[in-house]
Structures are given as C-alpha cells and as structure tokens.
Design an enzyme around this catalytic site. Structure first.
Site, mmCIF file in Angstrom:
data_model
loop_
_atom_site.group_PDB
_atom_site.id
_atom_site.type_symbol
_atom_site.label_atom_id
_atom_site.label_comp_id
_atom_site.label_asym_id
_atom_site.label_seq_id
_atom_site.Cartn_x
_atom_site.Cartn_y
_atom_site.Cartn_z
ATOM 1 N N ARG A 1 -5.536 -11.813 2.868
ATOM 2 C CA ARG A 1 -6.600 -11.403 2.369
ATOM 3 C C ARG A 1 -7.268 -12.623 1.492
ATOM 4 N NH1 ARG A 1 -5.872 -5.100 0.749
ATOM 5 N NH2 ARG A 1 -6.479 -4.231 2.629
ATOM 6 N N LYS B 1 2.442 10.279 12.039
ATOM 7 C CA LYS B 1 1.758 11.597 12.063
ATOM 8 C C LYS B 1 0.572 11.891 12.970
ATOM 9 C CE LYS B 1 4.437 13.316 8.040
ATOM 10 N NZ LYS B 1 3.823 13.805 6.688
HETATM 11 N N1 LIG Z 1 9.125 7.978 16.300
HETATM 12 C C1 LIG Z 1 8.949 7.795 14.884
HETATM 13 N N2 LIG Z 1 9.342 8.433 13.787
HETATM 14 C C2 LIG Z 1 9.002 8.480 12.652
HETATM 15 N N3 LIG Z 1 8.169 7.629 12.124
HETATM 16 C C3 LIG Z 1 7.736 6.526 12.965
HETATM 17 C C4 LIG Z 1 8.071 6.566 14.377
HETATM 18 N N4 LIG Z 1 7.151 5.667 14.976
HETATM 19 C C5 LIG Z 1 6.459 5.197 13.799
HETATM 20 N N5 LIG Z 1 6.819 5.611 12.696
HETATM 21 C C6 LIG Z 1 6.433 5.078 11.364
HETATM 22 O O1 LIG Z 1 4.953 5.223 11.371
HETATM 23 C C7 LIG Z 1 4.696 4.382 10.361
HETATM 24 C C8 LIG Z 1 3.395 3.909 10.442
HETATM 25 O O2 LIG Z 1 2.358 4.995 10.647
HETATM 26 P P1 LIG Z 1 0.928 5.033 9.897
HETATM 27 O O3 LIG Z 1 0.347 6.059 10.472
HETATM 28 O O4 LIG Z 1 0.975 4.652 8.516
HETATM 29 O O5 LIG Z 1 0.724 3.393 10.700
HETATM 30 P P2 LIG Z 1 -0.882 2.534 10.688
HETATM 31 O O6 LIG Z 1 -2.160 3.156 10.678
HETATM 32 O O7 LIG Z 1 -0.612 1.300 11.283
HETATM 33 O O8 LIG Z 1 -0.613 2.149 8.995
HETATM 34 P P3 LIG Z 1 -1.684 2.292 7.623
HETATM 35 O O9 LIG Z 1 -1.627 4.018 7.345
HETATM 36 O O10 LIG Z 1 -0.756 1.540 6.739
HETATM 37 O O11 LIG Z 1 -2.869 1.755 7.989
HETATM 38 C C9 LIG Z 1 5.908 3.433 10.243
HETATM 39 O O12 LIG Z 1 6.261 2.992 9.054
HETATM 40 C C10 LIG Z 1 6.802 3.662 11.248
HETATM 41 O O13 LIG Z 1 8.007 3.601 10.847
HETATM 42 O O1 LIG Z 2 -5.267 -2.131 0.525
HETATM 43 C C1 LIG Z 2 -6.565 -1.446 0.978
HETATM 44 O O2 LIG Z 2 -6.358 -0.504 1.657
HETATM 45 C C2 LIG Z 2 -7.817 -1.888 -0.046
HETATM 46 O O3 LIG Z 2 -7.472 -2.941 -0.883
HETATM 47 C C3 LIG Z 2 -8.546 -0.635 -0.699
HETATM 48 O O4 LIG Z 2 -7.185 0.029 -1.607
HETATM 49 P P1 LIG Z 2 -7.196 1.433 -2.183
HETATM 50 O O5 LIG Z 2 -6.726 2.193 -1.071
HETATM 51 O O6 LIG Z 2 -6.303 1.258 -3.520
HETATM 52 O O7 LIG Z 2 -8.670 1.709 -2.581
#
Ligand SMILES: Nc1ncnc2c1ncn2[C@@H]1O[C@H](COP(=O)(O)OP(=O)(O)OP(=O)(O)O)[C@@H](O)[C@H]1O
Ligand SMILES: O=C(O)[C@H](O)COP(=O)(O)O
Length: 493
Positions: free
Chosen positions: A132, A293
């Site tokens: 970033r 999820k």
């Molecule tokens: N089959 C599974 N069972 C349980 N957890 C899982 C499985 N597949 C993936 N995950 C978990 O899902 C998590 C990521 O999910 P998330 O919805 O947060 O993804 P993202 O959208 O890329 O990330 P963020 O929410 O940080 O933007 C990871 O920690 C991973 O270990």
């Molecule tokens: O890491 C992030 O997604 C941004 O810096 C926003 O942070 P926040 O979810 O704490 O507002």
C-alpha cells in the site's frame, strides 16, 4: 459461450449449470464416476424436494445422476438486497483526476493527500507488506514533481483513541526511501504542531500526519474535525481506495472544505478495473468466487450473476451448495441457514444463463490443521468425519479448461485453506492460470479481496496480473454493485 459449452462437454469433470435459454432447459447432466457429462436434449425427471432428499439417502445416487440441473424449482427467493443504481457506479469512474492538475495549479500549494497506508506491522513494528505504501507513491511523486507541498494522511488499524502501536511513525523511513525526500512527521493530525510544520514545508516537501483514527471524530465524519484537517491545505487528493467505502472525515467530510477535490492515480486505476472492466468486460467474462462463507459473498455472487458468462465457485462455501443438493459433506464448513439461499443462487444462475461450476472433487482432511491426514474424494461423497479444505485436481483441470476460453476474469476469495501448504494447491493453480492467461493471451485478470491477493502475492505472481486491488472491503463493495462515498464526494471530471 458456445466455445465454453464445447469445452464442458469435452471434459466435463465439474458440475455445470448452463441454462441460458429455453433450449437448454432440456439439458441433462449425468454422472460417470465423479465426472458430470453434458448431454443435451434429455429432459431431467422430476426430483424429490430438498427435505425428501434429506430424509431418504437411498435416493442420493438418483440425485447425483441429475446433479445440479435437477434441483427442484425453487420459490425460495433471496431477500431483496439494495444495490446502488448502476448509473451511480458509472459516476464513480468519471471523477476528476489529479492528472488534470499541472504546475500552475500545484506549485507552492499545500495538497492534503488521503492515502491508505494501513499496512501490516509485526510485534517489532516492522512493516511486513509495503504494497500500500508503494501504491501511493505515483500520486505523491507527481504532486512533488509539480512543486506541491504534500500533507499526507492515513489511518492504521482500528485504534480506540491514541494507541502507540497504531502510530504511523514506523512508515517514515520506507516512505522517505520510496519518495526520495525526507518525510517529516507530526505527532498529531490536527492542531498547532501540524500548522507549524505545514507552514514550514518547502515546495516538494512531505509532511506525514499521525493516524487520523486517533480521533473518534474521524470515523464519525465530524464536520468540525474535517474542517480542522482541511485548514492546513489548499486542495485535496483522495488516493485511499482501500478506505473509500468509509464515509469518514478524511475521506468524505474534508471534500466540503477543499477544492478541487480529485482522485489520485491509484484510486483511478482501481475504479478503471473494478468498475470499468467489470461493467464493459471483454467476453466471455468469468468470475471465480471463493473464501470461507457463502453468507459473506451473497452480494458479490448476486451482482456478478448479472454480468458474467461463467461463475466458478470454490472455498468453504461450496459445501453449503453440496449439502443443498443432498450430498454428504462430512465435517465440512456448512451454513445450515443458507441452504435455501444456495439453491436459489443456482436457480438464479440458471435463469440468467450463467454457467455455474462447482468442483467435482475435493481434498478432504481428518481435522482442520496443517498436518492433517488428507485424501482426494468426489465432491458427491465426502466421508463421515472428514472435511473439505481444498478443490481437487479434476476440478482444477476443468476450471483451467474453462478459463482458457475467457477474456476477462475476476477473482475474489481463495479456493481452499491456502494458509496450510497441504490445502493450497487449488488456490495456487488458479493464481498460476490467471498469470499465464494474462501474460500469454492478454486476458484481463482482476484480483480483489484481501486473502486472494495475499495468495497471489505468496505465489510471487502479483506483477503478472492485470490488476491487484489494494482494497479488501472496498473492492468487495464495488463488486457487489455498491458505490463508495469517498469517491462520490470527489469533483466530476
Ligand atoms: N474449505 C474451506 N474450509 C474452511 N475455510 C476455508 C475453506 N476454503 C477457504 N477457506 C478460508 O477462507 C478464508 C478467506 O475467506 P474470505 O471470504 O475472507 O476471502 P477474501 O474475500 O479473499 O478475503 P477478505 O475477506 O480478507 O477480503 C481463508 O482464511 C481460507 O482459509
Ligand atoms: O484494510 C482495509 O480494508 C482498509 O484500510 C480499511 O480499513 P477498515 O476496514 O478498518 O476501515
């Protein structure tokens, strides 16, 4: 689309739903081993309801024979979700850019730059990922190159009041190094010291303010606080894409007091890809959605279903879809209250003519641990006591064959528990495929979401993708079709 269908019929080891027109309503999917073959013009027989299937495991083989296609017509409508007017999303791509400002506008001027410098720090306050910071450099350098004085603001973490571990001080050396100037830092983000340091800034100088979230007024978008932030500057540049989904004082409130208020280069690039490329994609357009999820991705899936030709699902959410189809899912992650939702999303894909692919095989583990016992099983028969933690090799093969036929791909959420080496293959394979398609075939590849970005970076493939978003929550909201207050507040082009 025809090309895609062809590749499905040839390889088939994925559950496919492709109901893009009335003719396809007579498509049958049947099972051979763990492969689902596409064979047109055989109408599926009537099926038992979901409840009946739950009660009657004997009927599972019958269910498998007709796979997803055979799901009963559902009247389980999704709760309506408010999605912004698409015209408003379009508006976000038409904001005035910092690039419209020249030396005449900038020399000697104090520019309040809101960046997202919310970087991870370890216990020793060492930056563990400077992405970033690097991403904010082009805008700042442009301003300095035109003789401006930059007053740089950001949040870090979610502090409650002044919290030393969330200070921006550890960022000063890296920022100075990347910008090639000695960055001055104040102990506060408003007040006398800031005023003095700002007044003493030379043209081409940078003053980094302390964490704006040390004041609760920041997140409350308090107008007095916004006015105080603005009082030391002449104009405003918002380059904090990662925080643009927050209507905070430094992202939104401040625009009431500083004109012009324009978008930085990073902000523009993010919008170009996440709004522009998604609204007008080169077709076929595929989305890959994974993560833990289904509940956290409902908005994204729904919104993308209106835009994509192909939707590939992976990650923990697939087991809710499997269970909804009557499969045994062992100890896999299932959201019991989202079974009907899964069914209705499948229905929606059918109505919209989107080819929806779920993995046909999965890697299962005996426990949720890096050193768990593992094996590959068909998605339709996960043994009792085992949990699915990654997509299997057949699924990867089919996903790859499908992706080969596309021209734009957006990816959000890992395919499995990639944090454990043993269950990272599916996620790594997608990362490799997208990198290959970008570099060899000019496919537009866009990665949004914190964990999928982390996975791409872990695989060392970040620079091979068309665009890697610096915003987790912000990119998710954009993909859900929402607008970002930090962007809407900026001047029109
Ligand atoms: N089959 C599974 N069972 C349980 N957890 C899982 C499985 N597949 C993936 N995950 C978990 O899902 C998590 C990521 O999910 P998330 O919805 O947060 O993804 P993202 O959208 O890329 O990330 P963020 O929410 O940080 O933007 C990871 O920690 C991973 O270990
Ligand atoms: O890491 C992030 O997604 C941004 O810096 C926003 O942070 P926040 O979810 O704490 O507002």
């Amino acid at each position: 689309m025809n090309q895609i269908k062809k590749s499905f019929s040839a390889f088939g080891p994925a559950i496919m739903i492709d109901m893009n027109n009335a003719r396809n309503r007579s498509v049958q999917l049947s099972v051979r081993g763990n492969c689902f073959f596409y064979s047109p013009n055989n109408a599926p027989p009537p099926l038992p309801s979901y409840k009946e299937r739950e009660r009657s495991p004997r009927r599972r083989s019958h269910i498998e024979s007709f796979a997803v296609w055979s799901l009963p017509n559902s009247n389980l409508a999704l709760a309506p979700k408010s999605i912004s007017d698409p015209r408003e999303q379009g508006e976000m791509a038409t904001k005035r850019s910092v690039g419209t400002l020249g030396e005449a506008d900038l020399r000697g001027k104090k520019v309040f730059v809101r960046a997202d410098l919310n970087v991870p720090l370890d216990d020793a306050q060492k930056i563990t990922d400077d992405t970033r910071i690097r991403a904010s450099v082009p805008t700042i350098k442009f301003l300095l190159g035109n003789g401006a004085k930059v007053i740089l603001a950001s949040h870090l973490g979610r502090p409650k009041g002044v919290t030393p571990k969330y200070s921006l001080k550890p960022l000063v050396p890296r920022l100075s190094e990347l910008l090639g100037v000695d960055v001055v830092m104040s102990n506060d983000c408003i007040g006398e010291e800031v005023e003095k340091l700002a007044a003493a800034l030379p043209d081409g100088g940078v003053l980094l303010l302390e964490n704006v979230r040390f004041y609760k007024e920041e997140e409350k978008n308090d107008p007095d606080f916004a006015k105080k932030l603005a009082s030391v500057a002449d104009l405003y540049v918002n380059d904090a894409f990662g925080t643009a989904h927050r209507a905070h004082a430094s992202t939104e409130g401040v625009t009431k007091f500083l004109k012009p208020a324009v978008a930085g280069f990073l902000m523009q690039k993010e919008l170009d890809y996440l709004v522009g490329a998604v609204a007008n994609p080169k077709k076929p357009f595929a989305a890959i959605v994974g993560g833990s999820k289904v509940s956290s991705k409902i908005g994204v899936i729904e919104s993308l279903l209106a835009k994509v030709d192909v939707l590939i699902l992976g990650g923990g959410m697939i087991f809710t879809f499997y269970k909804a189809q009557g499969y045994a899912v062992g100890k896999s992650l299932v959201e019991e209250d989202k079974l009907e939702l899964a069914t209705s999303l499948i229905e929606k894909a059918k109505t919209k003519g989107v080819a929806l692919l779920l993995p046909t095989d999965v890697v299962v583990a005996d426990k949720f641990a890096a050193d768990a016992e593992s094996k590959i099983v068909p998605a339709s028969s996960i043994p009792d006591g085992w949990m699915g933690l990654d997509v299997g090799p057949d699924a990867i093969k089919t996903f790859n064959e499908t992706l080969d036929t596309t021209k734009t791909i957006i990816w959000n959420g890992p395919m499995g528990v990639f944090e454990f080496e043993k269950f990272a293959a599916g996620t790594d394979a997608i990362a490799k495929k997208l990198a290959e398609l970008t570099t060899t075939k000019g496919v537009t590849t866009i990665i949004g979401g914190g964990d999928s970005v982390a996975a791409v970076e872990k695989a060392g493939l970040a620079d091979k993708m068309s665009h890697i978003s610096t915003g987790g929550g912000a990119s998710l909201e954009l993909l859900e079709g929402k607008t970002l207050p930090g962007v809407l507040a900026l001047d029109e082009a």
